[in-house]
Design a protein around this motif. Structure first.
Motif, PDB file in Angstrom:
ATOM      1  N   GLU A  18       0.989  -1.311  -0.224  1.00 20.24           N
ATOM      2  CA  GLU A  18      -0.009  -0.382  -0.009  1.00 20.24           C
ATOM      3  C   GLU A  18       0.680   0.889  -0.073  1.00 20.24           C
ATOM      4  O   GLU A  18       0.902   2.599  -0.790  1.00 20.24           O
TER       5      GLU A  18
ATOM      6  N   ARG B  24       2.411   1.875  -3.699  1.00 19.65           N
ATOM      7  CA  ARG B  24       1.431   1.978  -4.086  1.00 19.65           C
ATOM      8  C   ARG B  24       1.316   3.268  -3.816  1.00 19.65           C
ATOM      9  O   ARG B  24       0.653   4.577  -5.243  1.00 19.65           O
ATOM     10  N   THR B  25       1.070   4.298  -3.227  1.00 20.61           N
ATOM     11  CA  THR B  25       0.656   5.595  -2.533  1.00 20.61           C
ATOM     12  C   THR B  25       2.024   6.339  -3.005  1.00 20.61           C
ATOM     13  O   THR B  25       2.019   7.472  -3.783  1.00 20.61           O
TER      14      THR B  25
ATOM     15  N   PHE C 276       3.614   5.128  -5.734  1.00 20.35           N
ATOM     16  CA  PHE C 276       4.029   4.939  -7.050  1.00 20.35           C
ATOM     17  C   PHE C 276       3.213   6.244  -8.026  1.00 20.35           C
ATOM     18  O   PHE C 276       2.951   6.808  -8.597  1.00 20.35           O
ATOM     19  N   GLU C 277       2.072   7.073  -7.309  1.00 23.17           N
ATOM     20  CA  GLU C 277       0.670   7.453  -7.472  1.00 23.17           C
ATOM     21  C   GLU C 277       1.261   8.920  -8.689  1.00 23.17           C
ATOM     22  O   GLU C 277       0.806   9.165  -9.640  1.00 23.17           O
TER      23      GLU C 277
ATOM     24  N   ASN D 295       3.675   7.779 -11.279  1.00 22.41           N
ATOM     25  CA  ASN D 295       2.254   7.726 -12.506  1.00 22.41           C
ATOM     26  C   ASN D 295       2.231   7.931 -13.161  1.00 22.41           C
ATOM     27  O   ASN D 295       2.211   8.917 -14.402  1.00 22.41           O
TER      28      ASN D 295
ATOM     29  N   HIS E 144       1.697  -1.310 -13.341  1.00 23.03           N
ATOM     30  CA  HIS E 144       0.384  -0.571 -12.703  1.00 23.03           C
ATOM     31  C   HIS E 144      -0.621  -1.481 -12.572  1.00 23.03           C
ATOM     32  O   HIS E 144      -0.884  -1.385 -11.206  1.00 23.03           O
TER      33      HIS E 144
ATOM     34  N   LEU F 280       0.857  -3.837  -9.525  1.00 21.84           N
ATOM     35  CA  LEU F 280      -0.184  -3.326  -7.815  1.00 21.84           C
ATOM     36  C   LEU F 280      -1.122  -3.342  -7.963  1.00 21.84           C
ATOM     37  O   LEU F 280      -2.100  -3.575  -6.730  1.00 21.84           O
ATOM     38  N   LEU F 281      -2.489  -2.799  -9.325  1.00 17.54           N
ATOM     39  CA  LEU F 281      -3.449  -2.923  -8.814  1.00 17.54           C
ATOM     40  C   LEU F 281      -4.184  -4.134  -8.627  1.00 17.54           C
ATOM     41  O   LEU F 281      -4.825  -3.949  -6.925  1.00 17.54           O
TER      42      LEU F 281
END
Length: 199
Positions: free
Chosen positions: A89, A92-93, A95-96, A99, A188, A191-192
């Protein structure tokens, strides 16, 4: 030795990441022998988890909703076994923002290639911006791989695409090869899927 459950997870997950792919592509991407992949895909087809589509001379597998749901269940189990939900998590945060940077760079480049848009950019500028995002991802990837080894290799693949893009712009966003955009898109999705989310 890889268990049948591991093969099932890896095959379903690889089909999701690739979106549409033949047996050989799934085998190569998942790192599983072709015979095991063939068997797993036929079993998944019989269970209604994947479907085969044929377009002229090109054929490939894609996930059904049932396959996507099962894949997410298996990924959640993998994540819990690794005890890595909080870490993924957090990645991913972070990564945003990367992205958004990559998406913006690719969009500006595509508009430039089409001769439209207000912010024209050069190939060198585009590659440099994508490379900066890639280096930032490399740090996150090292941390993630400690918990989930299957995330290894994204930075290496992205760097290879960018090296080629310096002299061949098709390697920025082309869909018929492992372009920078395609590698990032797969990352992406990885990760999702791992977190049971959709775009």
């Amino acid at each position: 030795m890889t268990s049948p459950n591991d093969v099932q997870l890896q095959v379903l997950h690889t089909v999701r990441i690739l979106g549409y792919a033949g047996n050989a592509a799934v085998s190569e991407r998942a790192g599983i022998p072709p015979a095991n992949v063939d068997e797993a895909l036929l079993d998944a087809q019989a269970a209604g988890q994947v479907v085969w589509s044929q377009f002229e001379n090109d054929g490939g597998w894609s996930l059904t909703e049932a396959g996507k749901t099962l894949g997410e269940v298996l990924l959640a189990e993998e994540l819990d076994r690794a005890g890595a939900r909080v870490e993924v998590e957090a990645v991913r945060t972070e990564f945003e923002s990367l992205n958004r940077q990559v998406t913006s760079a690719c969009t500006r480049w595509q508009l430039t290639e089409m001769g439209i848009g207000e912010q024209a950019t050069s190939l060198a500028e585009t590659v440099e911006e994508l490379a900066r995002a890639g280096k930032a991802w490399a740090t996150l990837e090292k941390h993630l791989v400690l918990h989930l080894p299957r995330f290894a290799g994204y930075y290496e693949r992205l760097s290879a695409a960018l090296d080629r893009a310096r002299t061949d712009p098709s390697w920025v966003t082309a869909t018929d090869r492992e372009s920078a955009h395609r590698v990032w898109f797969e990352l992406h999705e990885d990760l999702l899927a791992t977190l049971g989310r959709s775009r």
